[in-house]
Scaffold this motif. Structure first.
Motif, PDB file in Angstrom:
ATOM      1  N   TYR A  32       0.830  -1.157   0.000  1.00  0.00           N
ATOM      2  CA  TYR A  32      -0.090  -0.002   0.061  1.00  0.00           C
ATOM      3  C   TYR A  32       0.841   1.314  -0.137  1.00  0.00           C
ATOM      4  O   TYR A  32       2.126   1.173   0.454  1.00  0.00           O
ATOM      5  CB  TYR A  32      -0.941  -0.131   1.277  1.00  0.00           C
ATOM      6  CG  TYR A  32      -0.244   0.124   2.602  1.00  0.00           C
ATOM      7  CD1 TYR A  32      -0.043   1.528   3.286  1.00  0.00           C
ATOM      8  CD2 TYR A  32       0.092  -0.940   3.182  1.00  0.00           C
ATOM      9  CE1 TYR A  32       0.378   1.547   4.407  1.00  0.00           C
ATOM     10  CE2 TYR A  32       0.803  -0.556   4.585  1.00  0.00           C
ATOM     11  CZ  TYR A  32       0.941   0.498   4.977  1.00  0.00           C
ATOM     12  OH  TYR A  32       1.499   0.583   6.318  1.00  0.00           O
ATOM     13  N   ARG A  33       0.274   2.259  -0.214  1.00  0.00           N
ATOM     14  CA  ARG A  33       0.916   3.640  -0.527  1.00  0.00           C
ATOM     15  C   ARG A  33       0.428   4.558   1.100  1.00  0.00           C
ATOM     16  O   ARG A  33      -0.629   4.466   1.370  1.00  0.00           O
ATOM     17  CB  ARG A  33       0.644   4.637  -1.642  1.00  0.00           C
ATOM     18  CG  ARG A  33       1.295   5.781  -1.341  1.00  0.00           C
ATOM     19  CD  ARG A  33       0.619   6.582  -2.779  1.00  0.00           C
ATOM     20  NE  ARG A  33       1.294   6.198  -4.084  1.00  0.00           N
ATOM     21  CZ  ARG A  33       0.643   5.811  -4.911  1.00  0.00           C
ATOM     22  NH1 ARG A  33      -0.941   5.519  -4.787  1.00  0.00           N
ATOM     23  NH2 ARG A  33       0.970   5.001  -6.059  1.00  0.00           N
ATOM     24  N   THR A  34       1.414   5.024   1.499  1.00  0.00           N
ATOM     25  CA  THR A  34       1.176   5.820   2.880  1.00  0.00           C
ATOM     26  C   THR A  34       0.985   7.256   2.350  1.00  0.00           C
ATOM     27  O   THR A  34       0.965   7.739   1.086  1.00  0.00           O
ATOM     28  CB  THR A  34       2.369   5.762   3.773  1.00  0.00           C
ATOM     29  OG1 THR A  34       3.591   6.478   3.159  1.00  0.00           O
ATOM     30  CG2 THR A  34       2.941   4.460   3.870  1.00  0.00           C
ATOM     31  N   PRO A  35       0.272   8.107   3.188  1.00  0.00           N
ATOM     32  CA  PRO A  35      -0.056   9.414   2.922  1.00  0.00           C
ATOM     33  C   PRO A  35       1.410  10.194   2.774  1.00  0.00           C
ATOM     34  O   PRO A  35       1.204  11.167   2.061  1.00  0.00           O
ATOM     35  CB  PRO A  35      -1.056   9.956   4.343  1.00  0.00           C
ATOM     36  CG  PRO A  35      -0.981   8.556   5.039  1.00  0.00           C
ATOM     37  CD  PRO A  35      -0.249   7.647   4.627  1.00  0.00           C
ATOM     38  N   GLU A  36       2.291   9.924   3.005  1.00  0.00           N
ATOM     39  CA  GLU A  36       3.411  10.469   2.835  1.00  0.00           C
ATOM     40  C   GLU A  36       4.117   9.965   1.397  1.00  0.00           C
ATOM     41  O   GLU A  36       5.236  10.420   0.784  1.00  0.00           O
ATOM     42  CB  GLU A  36       4.700  10.118   3.623  1.00  0.00           C
ATOM     43  CG  GLU A  36       4.418  10.742   5.187  1.00  0.00           C
ATOM     44  CD  GLU A  36       3.261   9.852   5.752  1.00  0.00           C
ATOM     45  OE1 GLU A  36       2.728  10.713   6.858  1.00  0.00           O
ATOM     46  OE2 GLU A  36       3.097   8.748   5.620  1.00  0.00           O
ATOM     47  N   GLY A  37       3.494   9.307   0.703  1.00  0.00           N
ATOM     48  CA  GLY A  37       3.798   8.674  -0.604  1.00  0.00           C
ATOM     49  C   GLY A  37       4.840   7.498  -0.747  1.00  0.00           C
ATOM     50  O   GLY A  37       5.138   7.306  -1.902  1.00  0.00           O
ATOM     51  N   THR A  38       5.033   6.994   0.172  1.00  0.00           N
ATOM     52  CA  THR A  38       6.003   5.845   0.111  1.00  0.00           C
ATOM     53  C   THR A  38       5.285   4.271   0.095  1.00  0.00           C
ATOM     54  O   THR A  38       4.011   4.572   0.519  1.00  0.00           O
ATOM     55  CB  THR A  38       6.770   5.682   1.330  1.00  0.00           C
ATOM     56  OG1 THR A  38       6.101   5.546   2.775  1.00  0.00           O
ATOM     57  CG2 THR A  38       7.833   7.143   1.666  1.00  0.00           C
ATOM     58  N   LEU A  39       5.925   3.438  -0.312  1.00  0.00           N
ATOM     59  CA  LEU A  39       5.234   2.218  -0.423  1.00  0.00           C
ATOM     60  C   LEU A  39       5.509   1.269   0.888  1.00  0.00           C
ATOM     61  O   LEU A  39       6.775   1.022   1.089  1.00  0.00           O
ATOM     62  CB  LEU A  39       5.656   1.503  -1.718  1.00  0.00           C
ATOM     63  CG  LEU A  39       5.209   2.204  -2.796  1.00  0.00           C
ATOM     64  CD1 LEU A  39       5.548   1.225  -4.275  1.00  0.00           C
ATOM     65  CD2 LEU A  39       3.554   2.424  -3.151  1.00  0.00           C
ATOM     66  N   LYS A  40       4.643   0.544   1.566  1.00  0.00           N
ATOM     67  CA  LYS A  40       4.908  -0.265   2.680  1.00  0.00           C
ATOM     68  C   LYS A  40       4.261  -1.510   2.550  1.00  0.00           C
ATOM     69  O   LYS A  40       3.279  -1.731   1.641  1.00  0.00           O
ATOM     70  CB  LYS A  40       4.244   0.355   3.975  1.00  0.00           C
ATOM     71  CG  LYS A  40       5.163   1.558   4.274  1.00  0.00           C
ATOM     72  CD  LYS A  40       6.666   1.289   4.636  1.00  0.00           C
ATOM     73  CE  LYS A  40       7.148   2.571   5.181  1.00  0.00           C
ATOM     74  NZ  LYS A  40       8.661   2.231   5.559  1.00  0.00           N
ATOM     75  N   THR A  41       4.626  -2.443   3.020  1.00  0.00           N
ATOM     76  CA  THR A  41       3.874  -3.965   3.013  1.00  0.00           C
ATOM     77  C   THR A  41       3.660  -4.469   4.388  1.00  0.00           C
ATOM     78  O   THR A  41       4.238  -3.687   5.255  1.00  0.00           O
ATOM     79  CB  THR A  41       5.044  -4.871   2.378  1.00  0.00           C
ATOM     80  OG1 THR A  41       6.057  -5.069   3.367  1.00  0.00           O
ATOM     81  CG2 THR A  41       5.330  -4.696   0.998  1.00  0.00           C
ATOM     82  N   TRP A  42       2.523  -5.241   4.421  1.00  0.00           N
ATOM     83  CA  TRP A  42       2.134  -5.742   5.901  1.00  0.00           C
ATOM     84  C   TRP A  42       1.635  -7.196   5.478  1.00  0.00           C
ATOM     85  O   TRP A  42       1.167  -7.261   4.380  1.00  0.00           O
ATOM     86  CB  TRP A  42       1.240  -4.728   6.389  1.00  0.00           C
ATOM     87  CG  TRP A  42       0.781  -5.240   8.068  1.00  0.00           C
ATOM     88  CD1 TRP A  42      -0.388  -5.774   8.410  1.00  0.00           C
ATOM     89  CD2 TRP A  42       1.705  -5.245   8.990  1.00  0.00           C
ATOM     90  NE1 TRP A  42      -0.161  -6.193   9.922  1.00  0.00           N
ATOM     91  CE2 TRP A  42       0.948  -5.944  10.165  1.00  0.00           C
ATOM     92  CE3 TRP A  42       3.079  -4.900   9.183  1.00  0.00           C
ATOM     93  CZ2 TRP A  42       1.564  -5.774  11.287  1.00  0.00           C
ATOM     94  CZ3 TRP A  42       3.642  -4.902  10.396  1.00  0.00           C
ATOM     95  CH2 TRP A  42       2.770  -5.447  11.521  1.00  0.00           C
ATOM     96  N   ASP A  43       1.601  -8.108   6.527  1.00  0.00           N
ATOM     97  CA  ASP A  43       1.001  -9.307   6.570  1.00  0.00           C
ATOM     98  C   ASP A  43       0.241  -9.482   7.727  1.00  0.00           C
ATOM     99  O   ASP A  43       0.534  -9.495   8.711  1.00  0.00           O
ATOM    100  CB  ASP A  43       2.294 -10.313   6.569  1.00  0.00           C
ATOM    101  CG  ASP A  43       3.133 -10.194   5.405  1.00  0.00           C
ATOM    102  OD1 ASP A  43       2.599 -10.917   4.284  1.00  0.00           O
ATOM    103  OD2 ASP A  43       4.402  -9.757   5.141  1.00  0.00           O
ATOM    104  N   PHE A  44      -1.016 -10.157   7.168  1.00  0.00           N
ATOM    105  CA  PHE A  44      -2.104 -10.535   8.328  1.00  0.00           C
ATOM    106  C   PHE A  44      -1.932 -11.859   8.287  1.00  0.00           C
ATOM    107  O   PHE A  44      -1.902 -12.551   7.363  1.00  0.00           O
ATOM    108  CB  PHE A  44      -3.349 -10.075   7.962  1.00  0.00           C
ATOM    109  CG  PHE A  44      -3.550  -8.365   7.879  1.00  0.00           C
ATOM    110  CD1 PHE A  44      -3.818  -7.772   9.152  1.00  0.00           C
ATOM    111  CD2 PHE A  44      -3.379  -7.731   6.708  1.00  0.00           C
ATOM    112  CE1 PHE A  44      -4.117  -6.447   9.043  1.00  0.00           C
ATOM    113  CE2 PHE A  44      -3.399  -6.427   6.545  1.00  0.00           C
ATOM    114  CZ  PHE A  44      -3.764  -5.690   7.811  1.00  0.00           C
ATOM    115  N   SER A  45      -2.045 -12.753   9.530  1.00  0.00           N
ATOM    116  CA  SER A  45      -2.112 -14.144   9.632  1.00  0.00           C
ATOM    117  C   SER A  45      -3.547 -14.393  10.181  1.00  0.00           C
ATOM    118  O   SER A  45      -3.911 -14.102  11.399  1.00  0.00           O
ATOM    119  CB  SER A  45      -1.114 -14.644  10.692  1.00  0.00           C
ATOM    120  OG  SER A  45      -1.187 -16.001  10.684  1.00  0.00           O
TER     121      SER A  45
END
Length: 494
Positions: free
Chosen positions: A222-235
């Motif tokens: 996803y893209r953050t409000p600051e414009g960077t791309l981040k990942t996250w994992d849900f189990s």
């Protein structure tokens, strides 16, 4: 006089077809009016989905598809945008006509996915799916057992423990979850792409049910409000069961293969709503002792045997092996943003007494170079494993990614589990009937006791050739099992 043995049928599953198909599809995606023109394609990801299976006359059809996300840099220099597409697949397997519909199972692996711009408003997307399709039908294997046998007729009885595939089926289930990023994670402005990888933790048979539990691992970019791309994992843990056709003992084993059938993820603010469909495809294997008669003779009459050889689909071994996929990006100072693994169904190469498994794959990495420019890398990888497998055996393999791809410096690593099942069509000869001649009186001139040295043959062959019985030889010589080769034995003759 003919003595017919009692015939019983042992139910089991017979494999009709098990084969891999690799199929490539392309699709032209037109950008929505709200999106800017394409400057450069940055990368492409995919999620395979198993849609359906259909048994047909002389074959089966498996429907599947790939959800594709393409990230591109706009021509106007604005922030990267993502477009989503769906590429359908349909594959057919041919096999001989069967008496009735059977059970189908399938595993879909995404082998390739990429994209390129064909104009400022169009992107050509390509995906290649590697599908393992298996068809099984219910079968009944005959087993013959003697009834009332005259006292003078000796029977050679044998017991064979065999692991048989008994039944198969599937349990479809759904996940409906509301998800939120933890407070420690940067907020979400725009969801870019998502992917689900279900993984089994436990599988077992409990009387008349197959029970399995595991985790559905949801990965998002996803893209953050600051414009960077981040990942996250849900189990997301799950626990499921399916009713079986009958009760099994505690020695029965289950083998479950998971597949994703549907995947939807909606975003509102920092929250997500997940709707996913999964299916657990199971096979039940049970240890069965087959007791058969394999020879007969009489010292007082002629005995003719009617022998049948029945082939049983026996499972010889089940095991798991691990392979590690590793790849390196040959660029200094890269910072990984997102990684993923593409796999092809394992290739099986038969040698004389061994089987070589080749598992091809691609490690995908989206990263920034040391100057902050985005880059996309497809690092090809191939794992090999050689196993001793007899020439009369068949090795069935499933490759299952376990865990996420881990970036370490310039390297990417992922673990792959290989579920191995060694099978064989075992021919088992058994006596189905006896033709007995008329009983005759024993020869009074024949000695009642003879001496014989034990050779390579066992007590049964010795008793049959000398006109004795196994029990009489053991009693006369104080034996509990077979004699030592060369041992001098007393042979009572009846």
């Amino acid at each position: 006089m003919e003595l017919q043995f009692h015939k019983t049928n042992i139910p089991c599953l017979k494999q009709v077809c098990r084969a891999v198909q690799n199929r490539e599809q392309t699709q032209e995606v037109k950008l929505p009016d709200a999106l800017p023109d394409v400057g450069r394609v940055l990368g492409a990801w995919g999620q395979p989905l198993l849609r359906g299976k259909q048994w047909q006359t002389g074959g089966m059809t498996i429907s599947a598809g790939v959800m594709v996300w393409v990230l591109y840099a706009p021509e106007d220099g604005s922030e990267a945008r993502c477009v989503q597409s769906w590429i359908p697949f349909q594959m057919n397997w041919d096999f001989p006509d069967t008496e009735r519909d059977g059970v189908m199972q399938a595993q879909c692996l995404l082998k390739e996915v990429d994209a390129r711009s064909v104009s400022a408003r169009k992107i050509l997307v390509r995906a290649e799916l590697s599908v393992l399709g298996e068809a099984m039908e219910e079968a009944e294997m005959p087993l013959y057992a003697p009834g009332d046998i005259p006292e003078d007729v000796q029977l050679l009885r044998r017991s064979y423990p065999v692991l048989l595939p008994r039944e198969a089926g599937e349990k479809a289930f759904a996940l409906d979850e509301e998800l939120s990023l933890p407070a420690s994670q940067p907020g979400m402005e725009k969801l870019i792409r998502f992917q689900m990888r279900p993984e089994l933790i436990d599988q077992k048979v409990m009387s008349g049910k197959v029970v399995f539990r595991g985790e559905a691992n949801l990965h998002i970019l996803y893209r953050t409000p600051e414009g960077t791309l981040k990942t996250w994992d849900f189990s997301l843990p799950f626990s499921q069961y399916a009713d079986l056709n009958r009760d099994y003992d505690q020695e029965a084993r289950a083998q479950v293969a998971l597949a994703v059938t549907n995947l939807e993820l909606e975003q509102w603010e920092d929250r997500l709503r997940l709707k996913a469909g999964l299916v657990g495809q199971y096979q039940i294997r049970e240890q069965t002792v087959l007791e058969v008669v394999q020879d007969a003779f009489s010292n007082r009459r002629a005995v003719d045997l009617q022998v049948q050889e029945v082939e049983f689909p026996a499972i010889l071994e089940q095991r798991r092996e691990l392979l590690r996929a590793e790849g390196t990006v040959h660029e200094d100072g890269v910072t990984f943003v997102d990684t993923s693994l593409l796999l092809e169904q394992p290739r099986v190469r038969r040698n004389v007494e061994t089987v070589e498994l080749v598992v091809p794959g691609v490690l995908q990495g989206y990263s920034y170079d040391q100057n902050g420019a985005p880059r996309w890398d497809n690092v090809r990888w191939e794992g090999k494993l050689e196993l001793p497998v007899g020439t009369e055996c068949q090795l069935c393999v499933q490759a299952i990614p376990t865990g996420a791809v881990q970036p370490i410096g310039n390297d990417m690593q992922a673990d792959i589990a290989l579920e191995l099942t060694t099978m064989a069509q075992q021919g088992l000869p058994m006596v189905a009937a006896l033709e007995l001649g008329d009983a005759r009186e024993p020869d009074p001139a024949r000695p009642s006791l003879i001496l014989r040295r034990a050779g390579e043959n066992g007590l049964w062959d010795m008793a049959k050739s000398c006109g004795s019985t196994v029990e009489a030889i053991r009693h006369a010589n104080g034996l509990e099992g077979e004699p030592v080769q060369g041992q001098l034995l007393l042979i009572p003759v009846s």
